[in-house]
Design an enzyme around this catalytic site. Structure first.
Site, PDB file in Angstrom:
ATOM      1  N   LYS A 274       1.669   7.760 -10.971  1.00 17.57           N
ATOM      2  CA  LYS A 274       0.435   7.846 -11.699  1.00 17.57           C
ATOM      3  C   LYS A 274       0.515   7.956 -13.163  1.00 17.57           C
ATOM      4  CE  LYS A 274      -2.370   9.525  -7.907  1.00 17.57           C
ATOM      5  NZ  LYS A 274      -3.247   8.584  -7.817  1.00 17.57           N
ATOM      6  N   ARG A 348      -3.560   6.455   3.594  1.00 20.32           N
ATOM      7  CA  ARG A 348      -3.649   5.789   4.777  1.00 20.32           C
ATOM      8  C   ARG A 348      -2.407   5.331   5.674  1.00 20.32           C
ATOM      9  NH1 ARG A 348      -5.550   0.882   0.821  1.00 20.32           N
ATOM     10  NH2 ARG A 348      -5.928   2.817  -0.529  1.00 20.32           N
TER      11      ARG A 348
END
Ligand code: BES
Ligand code: MN
Ligand code: ZN
Length: 497
Positions: A274, A348
């Site tokens: 990020k 996920r």
């Protein structure tokens, strides 16, 4: 901050709160104080924008004729519109006013207006809960704060006819405040202090409440085949963990409810790193797991008549020489394989193995999962509502209604085969991202592939709700504990016998 209840007595000193409804109509205690001050309260209202609307406050300093240093007139809004939730908000606003002006002891003189659905004791108990929730503060790492920088109110007395009933009602709500505070504490902790093992340790402490808590380490998860979860944690020095918390308050043999939480203790993005700007926020990428820990705490503390299991997958998503690469293929516990296109779509991967384990082990009657899963849900819904993805209309409606009763609002989002197409992989059963479009939905489609049959399942994307930059009447800015009260309400409305 201490809160006690008492029968009305002579007007106390310190800071005193009384109530008004629109248009500038003082309730009984307010009328009495207005008389004692020869009309100072009515004059103050007339000279201001205060109209008695819900959450408005007006402070009157040192009025003649009273021992009180400050009178706060608090608006309840129209009598017919008063709800438990609105009363909590009013309580929070009173505390903010009193702290803002440096008051130490606060007395609240409660009477319920005619036409209100809440009678005085219940109104008092909800005001008290709102006061408590607003009083939350995470200040354990501040060593240089001067007393005048700290909130000043240390004791609250709520005067209400029927104080014993109010006290009883509030005692029943104490567990709500405790659970919300626990969740807020966990979310607020910095990531050098709170990592998978230390968070698991905090969860273990719930066994004091009669919960059965089990912690699984990497070796156990490897034996179970939870390679999707382990892949996310493999770049970190910290060991990944899964915590299973059981509360058996229902009938023996009754299938449990399962609550599942994403616990990414820090999300750097991994090799798909990020940007630096705002990365520190990713300490609260474990807010879903903190909500589940809070929920289990609350169900046990109030001895809910239900069987429930809480499961959280705890990892740290770091880049390193051992980190997962974009392009890796992992075999999940379910046997389905996943091509990891982007290591930042890690939530996920953690959740799919925890969901599978939950179903294999507990055969739950429904599953509700909380995760700070996608930035895209913040783009879609902002900080007003969490995204709800659900394969069952009945469950979706029940969750939405429970949320609106406690001020944790949900908005239902779509699922569908067309979206599912977007996560097809050329070399594995699926890939872990579907591209820029509808990326909150494709994340949910990914999770749906790990739901067995048509078992009722809900995924709540709380990326926009876990943390509040501005706060509200009952939530100071910072961690919100979104989800805890919602599930408590859902369980008591629909799941307890
Ligand atoms: N934890 C983030 C999602 C997030 C973003 C939560 C901002 C709160 C605020 C999640 O793991 C993530 O990185 N999601 C990516 C997915 C993308 C790579 C498909 C995102 O939303 O950008
Ligand atoms: Mn991520
Ligand atoms: Zn994440």
């Amino acid at each position: 901050m201490k809160i006690v209840f008492a029968e009305p007595a002579k007007t106390p000193a310190g800071c005193v709160a009384v109530f008004a409804i629109p248009e500038r109509t003082l309730l009984g205690y307010g009328v009495a104080l207005d008389k004692a001050t020869q009309g100072a309260l009515k004059r103050a209202m007339a000279a201001s924008r205060f109209a008695g609307k819900k959450g408005q406050t007006l402070g009157v300093m040192a009025p003649n004729g009273l021992a009180a240093d400050r009178v706060i007139i608090a608006g309840l809004g129209p009598a017919k519109e008063i709800t438990r939730r609105s009363a909590e908000g009013v309580g929070g606003s009173i505390l903010a006013d009193a702290n803002g002006t440096g008051q130490k002891s606060l007395s609240v003189l409660v009477d319920a207006p005619s036409g209100s659905a809440l009678e005085a004791p219940e109104l008092a108990a909800r005001l008290a809960l709102g006061l408590r929730l607003r009083s939350y503060r995470f200040d354990k790492y501040r060593t240089k704060e001067k007393p005048e920088q700290k909130p000043t109110v240390t004791s609250v007395t709520i005067y209400v006819p029927g104080a014993a009933a109010a006290r009883r009602l509030y005692a029943g709500l104490q567990a709500v405040g405790d659970a919300v505070f626990l969740t807020r504490d966990l979310v607020s902790e910095p990531p050098n202090v709170l990592y998978p093992e230390s968070l698991a340790k905090r969860a273990r402490e719930l066994s004091k409440l009669g919960l059965k808590v089990e912690v699984l380490g990497e070796a156990q998860m490897r034996r179970l085949g939870m390679n999707a979860l382990l892949g996310v944690g493999q770049g970190s020095k910290r060991d990944s963990q899964m915590v299973v918390m059981r509360w058996d308050g229902g009938r023996r043999g009754e299938k449990p409810l399962a609550f599942i939480g994403k616990g990414v203790c820090f999300d750097t993005g991994g090799i798909s790193l990020k940007p630096a700007q705002g990365m520190e926020d990713m300490k609260w990428d474990m807010a879903g797991s903190a909500a589940v820990i809070g929920i289990m705490h609350l169900l046990a503390a109030r001895k809910a008549r239900v069987n429930a299991v809480g499961l959280v997958g705890l990892v740290e998503n770091m880049p390193s020489g051992e980190a997962q690469r974009p392009g890796d293929v992992v075999r999940s516990m379910s046997g389905q394989t996943v091509e990891v296109i982007n290591t930042d779509a890690e939530g996920r991967l953690v959740l799919c193995d925890v969901m599978w384990y939950a179903q294999e082990k507990f055969d739950p009657r429904l599953m509700v999962e909380f995760s700070t899963l996608t930035g895209a849900i913040v783009v879609a819904l902002g900080h007003e509502r969490a995204g709800l993805f659900c394969n069952n209309d009945n469950l979706a409606n029940q969750l939405r209604d429970a949320g609106s009763r406690v001020g944790e609002k949900l908005w239902r989002m779509p699922l569908g085969d067309g979206y599912d197409e977007l996560i097809k992989s050329d070399i594995a059963d699926m890939k872990n991202i579907g591209g820029r479009e509808a990326s909150s939905v494709t994340a949910a489609q990914f999770l749906k592939r790990f739901v067995q049959g048509d078992r009722p399942w809900a995924h709540v994307d709380i990326a926009g709700m876990a943390w509040s930059g501005k706060g509200d009447a009952t939530t100071p800015k910072g961690a919100t504990a979104f989800g805890v009260r919602l599930i408590d309400q859902f369980v008591s409305d629909h799941c307890e016998k």
